[in-house]
Write a protein that holds these residues in place. Structure first.
Motif, short mmCIF file in Angstrom:
data_model
loop_
_atom_site.label_atom_id
_atom_site.label_comp_id
_atom_site.label_asym_id
_atom_site.label_seq_id
_atom_site.Cartn_x
_atom_site.Cartn_y
_atom_site.Cartn_z
N TYR A 51 25.51 8.68 3.65
CA TYR A 51 24.76 9.63 2.81
C TYR A 51 25.52 9.93 1.53
CZ TYR A 51 21.57 10.45 6.70
OH TYR A 51 20.63 10.30 7.69
N ARG A 52 26.83 10.04 1.62
CA ARG A 52 27.65 10.29 0.42
C ARG A 52 27.51 9.13 -0.56
NH1 ARG A 52 31.96 11.23 3.09
NH2 ARG A 52 31.51 13.42 3.40
N LEU A 77 24.95 7.08 -0.79
CA LEU A 77 23.61 7.12 -1.37
C LEU A 77 23.51 8.20 -2.44
CD1 LEU A 77 21.24 6.68 1.70
CD2 LEU A 77 21.60 5.07 -0.17
N ALA A 78 24.10 9.36 -2.16
CA ALA A 78 23.99 10.50 -3.07
C ALA A 78 24.79 10.30 -4.35
CB ALA A 78 24.43 11.78 -2.36
N PHE A 79 25.96 9.71 -4.25
CA PHE A 79 26.86 9.64 -5.39
C PHE A 79 27.14 8.23 -5.89
CE2 PHE A 79 28.12 13.47 -2.96
CZ PHE A 79 27.72 14.42 -3.89
N CYS A 104 24.55 2.95 -9.98
CA CYS A 104 23.37 2.09 -10.07
C CYS A 104 23.56 0.97 -11.09
CB CYS A 104 22.14 2.93 -10.39
SG CYS A 104 22.22 3.75 -11.99
N ASN A 150 22.14 1.44 -2.92
CA ASN A 150 21.22 2.53 -3.24
C ASN A 150 19.78 2.07 -3.45
OD1 ASN A 150 23.33 4.29 -3.14
ND2 ASN A 150 23.63 4.41 -5.33
N ASP A 184 16.21 8.27 -2.32
CA ASP A 184 16.17 9.61 -2.89
C ASP A 184 17.54 10.28 -2.74
OD1 ASP A 184 15.74 12.32 -3.47
OD2 ASP A 184 13.70 12.26 -2.69
N ARG A 185 18.20 10.54 -3.86
CA ARG A 185 19.53 11.15 -3.83
C ARG A 185 19.49 12.58 -3.29
NH1 ARG A 185 23.62 8.60 -7.09
NH2 ARG A 185 22.77 6.80 -8.18
N ALA A 235 19.37 12.45 0.40
CA ALA A 235 20.69 12.06 0.91
C ALA A 235 21.64 13.25 0.87
CB ALA A 235 21.26 10.90 0.10
N LEU A 236 21.60 14.04 -0.21
CA LEU A 236 22.43 15.24 -0.29
C LEU A 236 22.06 16.24 0.80
CD1 LEU A 236 22.67 15.86 -4.14
CD2 LEU A 236 24.57 15.43 -2.58
#
Length: 160
Positions: A71-72, A74-76, A79, A104, A122-123, A126-127
């Protein structure tokens, strides 16, 4: 006793990536092999590599943080490679595409009208999931501590 062959840097990287992803071709590409597909299956046929993969898997299983790491990422995560793919999709070779970090990316479409469509995960979701995984582990830790304290108190220990 049979002497174990020392693994090369690429072979070790393959084992680490394979333990994480279970994707032979992607693991070989990330490790730097020029022909990922055949290299992956050749590597999986080696007993030393399989032993290293088992070692990596058992080390990873001791880390309950794997979902949070995903998840980290994906969120951070960046790209840049997806943008590189979008701008140069018609001139990149298959080997170059395999080496891109597209973690991502949720979906890639090549419409009949031409061009390329890239959909990202979707960030914000994920957050949110990252926050839930961290909160969940804190709640579990608090519950365990509470249970231990209650047990100690029940045995006549000092109030905690």
């Amino acid at each position: 006793m049979v002497a174990v062959k020392q693994l090369t840097k690429k072979e070790k990287l393959f084992a680490v990536y394979y333990a994480r992803t279970r994707d032979p071709r992607a693991s070989a590409a990330l490790a730097g092999f020029t022909l990922p597909q055949p290299s992956a299956y050749r590597l999986l046929g080696k007993e030393e590599i399989r032993a290293k993969i088992k070692e990596e898997i058992s080390a990873k299983e001791s880390s309950p943080d794997e979902a949070a790491q995903g998840y980290r990422r994906l969120a951070f995560g960046g790209c840049a490679d997806a943008v590189r793919l979008m701008k140069n999709w018609d001139c990149l070779t298959g080997d170059e595409i395999e080496k891109l970090d597209l973690f991502n990316v949720a979906e890639i479409k090549l419409p009949k009208s031409g061009g390329i469509e890239i959909k990202f995960f979707d960030r914000l979701k994920a957050l949110d999931r990252l926050e839930n995984t961290q909160t969940g582990s804190e709640t579990a830790e608090a519950s365990l501590l509470s249970a231990l304290c209650e047990g100690a108190n029940a045995l006549g220990g000092e109030e905690l």
